[in-house]
Write a protein that holds these residues in place. Structure first.
Motif, short mmCIF file in Angstrom:
data_model
loop_
_atom_site.label_atom_id
_atom_site.label_comp_id
_atom_site.label_asym_id
_atom_site.label_seq_id
_atom_site.Cartn_x
_atom_site.Cartn_y
_atom_site.Cartn_z
N ARG A 140 -1.46 5.84 5.47
CA ARG A 140 -1.06 4.62 4.77
C ARG A 140 -1.54 3.44 5.61
O ARG A 140 -1.25 3.37 6.80
CB ARG A 140 0.47 4.58 4.64
CG ARG A 140 1.02 3.28 4.08
CD ARG A 140 2.52 3.43 3.82
NE ARG A 140 3.27 3.48 5.07
CZ ARG A 140 3.83 2.41 5.62
NH1 ARG A 140 3.74 1.23 5.07
NH2 ARG A 140 4.52 2.52 6.75
N ASN A 193 0.83 -1.20 0.00
CA ASN A 193 0.00 0.00 0.00
C ASN A 193 0.87 1.25 0.00
O ASN A 193 1.88 1.31 0.68
CB ASN A 193 -0.88 0.03 1.25
CG ASN A 193 -2.06 -0.90 1.12
OD1 ASN A 193 -2.48 -1.22 0.01
ND2 ASN A 193 -2.58 -1.36 2.24
N SER A 194 0.43 2.25 -0.74
CA SER A 194 1.23 3.47 -0.80
C SER A 194 0.59 4.54 0.08
O SER A 194 -0.50 4.37 0.62
CB SER A 194 1.32 3.94 -2.25
OG SER A 194 0.02 4.19 -2.72
N VAL A 195 1.31 5.64 0.21
CA VAL A 195 0.81 6.75 1.01
C VAL A 195 -0.27 7.48 0.22
O VAL A 195 -0.12 7.73 -0.97
CB VAL A 195 1.97 7.71 1.34
CG1 VAL A 195 1.45 8.96 2.01
CG2 VAL A 195 2.99 7.02 2.22
N LYS A 196 -1.39 7.76 0.88
CA LYS A 196 -2.50 8.46 0.21
C LYS A 196 -2.68 9.84 0.84
O LYS A 196 -2.52 10.01 2.05
CB LYS A 196 -3.79 7.66 0.40
CG LYS A 196 -3.75 6.26 -0.17
CD LYS A 196 -4.30 6.27 -1.57
CE LYS A 196 -4.35 4.95 -2.28
NZ LYS A 196 -3.89 3.76 -1.66
N TYR A 209 9.10 2.50 3.68
CA TYR A 209 8.59 3.66 4.43
C TYR A 209 9.22 3.75 5.82
O TYR A 209 8.76 4.48 6.66
CB TYR A 209 7.07 3.56 4.57
CG TYR A 209 6.37 3.60 3.24
CD1 TYR A 209 6.30 4.81 2.53
CD2 TYR A 209 5.81 2.47 2.68
CE1 TYR A 209 5.68 4.87 1.30
CE2 TYR A 209 5.19 2.52 1.45
CZ TYR A 209 5.13 3.72 0.77
OH TYR A 209 4.51 3.78 -0.46
#
Lengths: 727, 193
Positions: free
Chosen positions: A560, A261-264, A688
């Motif tokens: 995230r 999952n990426s940073v939103k 991350y």
């Protein structure tokens, strides 16, 4: 790189494009593919089964199909373990041989000649990277084993047996037979290193067992003489026994590629939705790899399964009207100053033993040839015996098996007739190829015959995940399991063994069948899953549990979700009761962690949008001040096991670190979960985590081990240490 | 193309002749892709054989929701990556010598067939290419296949994106990264050019 350079690069490729193609290699590859193609056709497989009854095999006998014009050439391709050119070839080509071997497997067991060929063509079944080399004479591998040579070897088996008898008098007859095969093989390739001999001997041992089974000779599992390991306990399986002897073979373990999952940005996507996940298979698989000194494939690491492996002592739900409690705690992020972690902890209520509903269980056991190793079928039997002890007398158990064909071993029997069940189970032997799909159909039929609306009706599938005959189409299989789930029969999947493990299929089947997917690598893992967590594994208290978090753009700039990549849901799925999601069993704990960047913090990863940024902030200022006290809002939907409409739980996330308000126990649990989350992310590459290291994970985990009655958390610390030195 | 569609249909129905023809026609494409990927003739033959076997097993799973070529590339890339994984587990010494092996084997095997002059060129190209690809692999996962598809197979970004199952913009971004990185290497007097 300028365009000129791009041209240069393209021209480099062009030079390869012009390379000539070796017609022999082409023919060989096409022949091999033809074999695979023929084996994949359902009617061909049936012919193979029929052939086995008459002692024929579809690999070597019978009329030759047109593409296999020259038998010699066929064997040149597959006796490649002894190809002199390249010492990597043996390993790579052994995959080829495994394929061929598997399709032929159904036919082999009645045929001694075929067994001998197997010994010849599949000698490097085990990985050679992880065993310390002994100072032995290393020479080139022997010359190619032609079919004639292999036949000759089979004929000299008797002689080898006698020799072994003379050399090693104290061994019992079964051992002598195994040794004889091992020595015989060694003699046929005299230049083999001791190390290779060991691996080969182990394979031969298993082959010998199989042939012995086919002839009705009882065998006990033991190590061959050439083994460098200490001789293990032959009757029972201990942890060290399994992990110490099984060389890691990751080549064919099948994991689906998943992007982390990426940073939103909250402004862009304020709502995050996912289904909960109580599986633990990933942790056990990772542990197994690390115990062999190998870092697991990144795709094998599912962060949420690592976190949820541990039982966190969150407060129990206050009343039973709501099946689980939810805790929301905000803590500082250990790996990124300025960021905070939002823990969402869910704890299901515990059922007392007398409250347990009746169970109607069907064990569906894979007894195909691939299960014939000590960490597979024997471990399955022991695991099932453990589970049997947990059942109430009136519960029913049935056993179905599948291999070349599916069959019922034990009709539904009350658990109080324990000896009868154990006898049926102990009579099982591995052999044949895997008709998993037919087995599943049979198991569901058995479950249906004793279907009890008040009871928990469940099929428990134990397999190494090798489904190669029958409904081989995973989608079809999945939808079958899904339809059965609606009829009230659930499916749990226990994965065993390594080297051939189809993680993705197992996960999907369990998810579609409302069950758990656990990976059992040792007897103590079986103990954990089937005894300590028997109630949560067997009795669902809520199903289709979904979590939706809406972040407040006024207080949070980025977020995230750590893990749950395979469980993502669309925003609209949350309120759609038709969309399936994860289940919670009695006493289960589930933890989800978000890493957030508060809007005042300067630890953001994404820059402000030049044109869209300010407007939303102005909007928020206009709203009431209460909004600034919340980071966001957690919504949880679930259904009770027998119901089809969902219920909703709401909880706000306070906009400040709430660790200090928690009890010391809660703080410890939160910190430990953080350590696991951090470690899992490190295994996935830690993109991350800035400069947070394994050492930080060890420190954090050590400080928060707590009582650790079963020692799982200590084991976790050991795993981090192993990851530090693993390659 | 239409003929191929009917071959695929027949093969899926179990016609071995049709499958044989299909494979015969597609072998060269698969082999060339594999050669670009790994740079060594014998490795490329192994990868191709794996891909052929996989095709034999899995042709029934092709559903026609993407072009057959696209589907085939996916299969071959998976085989190539499997091969990569087995390579990665050999010692670093092995990897250092990989480029040299590629050079030697290309010189040896190509030389036998096409004569001295071409052999020198192809072998040199193979060596350079492996060095470039090794650098590119270090950028992260997914870069190597993107590069081979776009520069090696001459696909446009949209086609490559479909094969890889990613967004077109991701392909463009990766290619941009590759260009930037190789440029940098060049400026530092690295081993490309």
């Amino acid at each position: 790189m300028s365009d000129k350079q791009a041209d240069k690069l393209a021209s480099l490729f062009d030079a390869q494009q012009a390379a000539p193609i070796n017609p022999d290699a082409k023919q060989q590859a096409i022949n091999a593919a033809m074999q695979a193609f023929a084996a994949a056709q359902p009617h061909q497989a049936a012919e193979a089964d029929a052939a086995s009854a008459t002692g024929q095999t579809n690999v070597n006998h019978g009329p030759l199909p047109w593409w296999q014009k020259i038998k010699q050439r066929f064997f040149q391709g597959f006796a490649s373990s002894s190809r002199p050119t390249d010492n990597n070839n043996g390993r790579r080509n052994s995959m080829t041989q495994q394929l061929i071997w598997r399709y032929g497997a159904g036919a082999t067991f009645a045929c001694v000649l075929m067994l001998a060929i197997l010994i010849g063509v599949k000698p490097t079944d085990f990985d050679d990277n992880n065993i310390a080399l002994q100072p032995v004479e290393i020479a080139e591998r022997g010359t190619a084993l032609s079919p004639e040579k292999v036949e000759a070897d089979a004929l000299t088996e008797q002689r080898g047996k006698q020799q072994a008898g003379e050399n090693t008098p104290p061994l019992n007859p079964v051992e002598i037979k195994e040794q004889a095969l091992a020595e015989n093989f060694g003699a046929s390739a005299p230049a083999t290193t001791a190390l290779q001999l060991k691996k080969e001997a182990r394979f031969v041992t298993e082959s010998a067992k199989r042939s012995a089974n086919a002839m009705g000779v009882p065998t006990i599992s033991r190590k061959p003489i050439a083994s460098l390991d200490s001789v293990g306990n032959s009757a029972g399986i201990t942890n060290t026994d399994i992990t110490g002897t099984q060389a890691p073979e990751e080549g064919r373990d099948d994991f689906t590629r998943v992007e982390e999952n990426s940073v939103k940005r909250v402004v862009d996507e304020p709502v995050s939705t996912f289904s909960i996940d109580v599986d633990t298979a990933s942790y056990a698989f990772v542990r197994r790899q690390l115990n062999h000194g190998v870092l697991p494939q990144k795709d094998a690491v599912r962060i949420e399964e690592m976190i949820n492996y541990f039982d966190y002592q969150y407060p129990l739900p206050e009343s039973k009207r709501q099946p689980f409690s939810t805790q929301v705690v905000v803590s500082e992020s250990p790996w990124k100053p300025g960021n905070q972690l939002v823990h969402i902890g869910i704890k299901g209520y515990e059922l007392e033993r007398k409250q347990l509903p009746k169970s109607n269980l069907v064990f569906l056991l894979d007894v195909s040839g691939s299960m014939n190793s000590r960490d597979k079928l024997p471990l399955v039997k022991q695991s099932m015996a453990l589970l049997l002890d947990q059942l109430n007398p009136q519960d029913t158990v049935a056993i179905a098996v599948y291999a070349g064909a599916a069959g019922t071993v034990l009709a539904p029997t009350p658990a109080k007739e324990k000896q009868k069940i154990l006898d049926a189970m102990n009579g099982l032997n591995a052999g044949g190829s895997t008709a998993g799909a037919q087995g599943i159909q049979l198991a569901y039929q058995l479950a249906q015959t004793h279907f009890d609306k008040q009871a928990v009706n469940r099929v428990i599938l134990a397999t190494d995940g090798d489904f190669n005959v029958g409904i081989t189409n995973p989608d079809e299989l999945k939808s079958y399991v899904e339809r059965k789930r609606e009829s009230g029969v659930f499916l749990s999947v226990l994965g065993f063994g390594q080297g051939n493990y189809h993680d993705h299929l197992m996960q999907q089947l369990a998810q579609n069948g409302n069950g758990i997917a656990a990976y059992i690598d040792t007897l103590s893992e079986a103990q954990k899953v089937l005894v300590e967590e028997a109630t949560s594994s067997l009795f669902p208290i809520a199903k289709d549990v979904k979590v939706q978090v809406e972040f407040n753009p006024a207080t949070v700039s980025e977020y995230r979700l750590i893990g749950y990549e395979t469980r993502k849901l669309n925003r609209e799925d949350f309120n759609n009761d038709k969309v399936d999601a994860g289940d919670i069993g009695a006493g289960h704990t589930v933890t989800a962690i978000y890493e957030i960047t508060p809007s005042q913090s300067d630890s953001k990863l994404i820059d402000e949008s030049r044109y869209a940024g300010n407007r939303s902030q102005d909007d928020n200022k206009a709203q009431n001040a209460q909004q600034h006290e919340e980071f966001g809002f957690v919504k949880l939907r679930y259904k009770l096991p027998q119901e089809s409409t969902s219920k909703l739980i709401n909880q706000a996330i306070p906009a400040k670190t709430s660790m200090s308000e928690q009890s010391p126990l809660m703080q410890q649990e939160i910190q430990f979960a953080t350590a696991v989350a951090g470690f899992a992310q490190l295994l996935k590459g830690g993109k991350y985590l800035a400069d947070w290291t394994y050492d930080d994970a060890i420190t954090l985990a050590l400080a928060n081990r707590g009582e650790d009655v079963f020692g799982y958390r200590n084991e976790f610390v050991q795993l981090i240490r192993k990851a530090k030195i693993a390659k | 193309m239409e003929q191929e569609q009917s071959l695929i249909k027949a093969a899926q129905a179990g016609d071995q002749n049709a499958f044989g023809q299909l494979l015969n026609a597609r072998y060269d494409t698969i082999y060339r892709f594999a050669l670009k990927w790994c740079g060594s003739v014998s490795d490329a033959e192994d990868i191709t054989q794996q891909a052929c076997i996989k095709l034999g097993k899995g042709i029934g799973q092709y559903r026609g929701d993407a072009a057959f070529t696209t589907w085939l590339y996916r299969l071959v890339i998976n085989c190539a990556k499997d091969w990569q994984r087995t390579q990665a587990r050999h010692s670093s010494d092995d990897r250092e010598s990989l480029a040299v092996t590629a050079y030697e084997s290309a010189a040896l095997e190509v030389g036998g067939v096409t004569g001295e002059e071409t052999s020198g060129h192809a072998a040199e190209a193979a060596l350079y290419l492996q060095q470039v690809l090794q650098q590119v692999s270090k950028l992260g996962e997914g870069f190597k296949e993107t590069l081979v598809l776009v520069f090696g197979e001459g696909m446009n970004h949209a086609e490559a994106a479909e094969v890889l199952g990613i967004k077109e913009s991701t392909v463009s971004w990766r290619i941009h990264q590759v260009r930037k990185h190789l440029n940098l290497l060049n400026a530092e007097g690295g081993n490309y050019e």
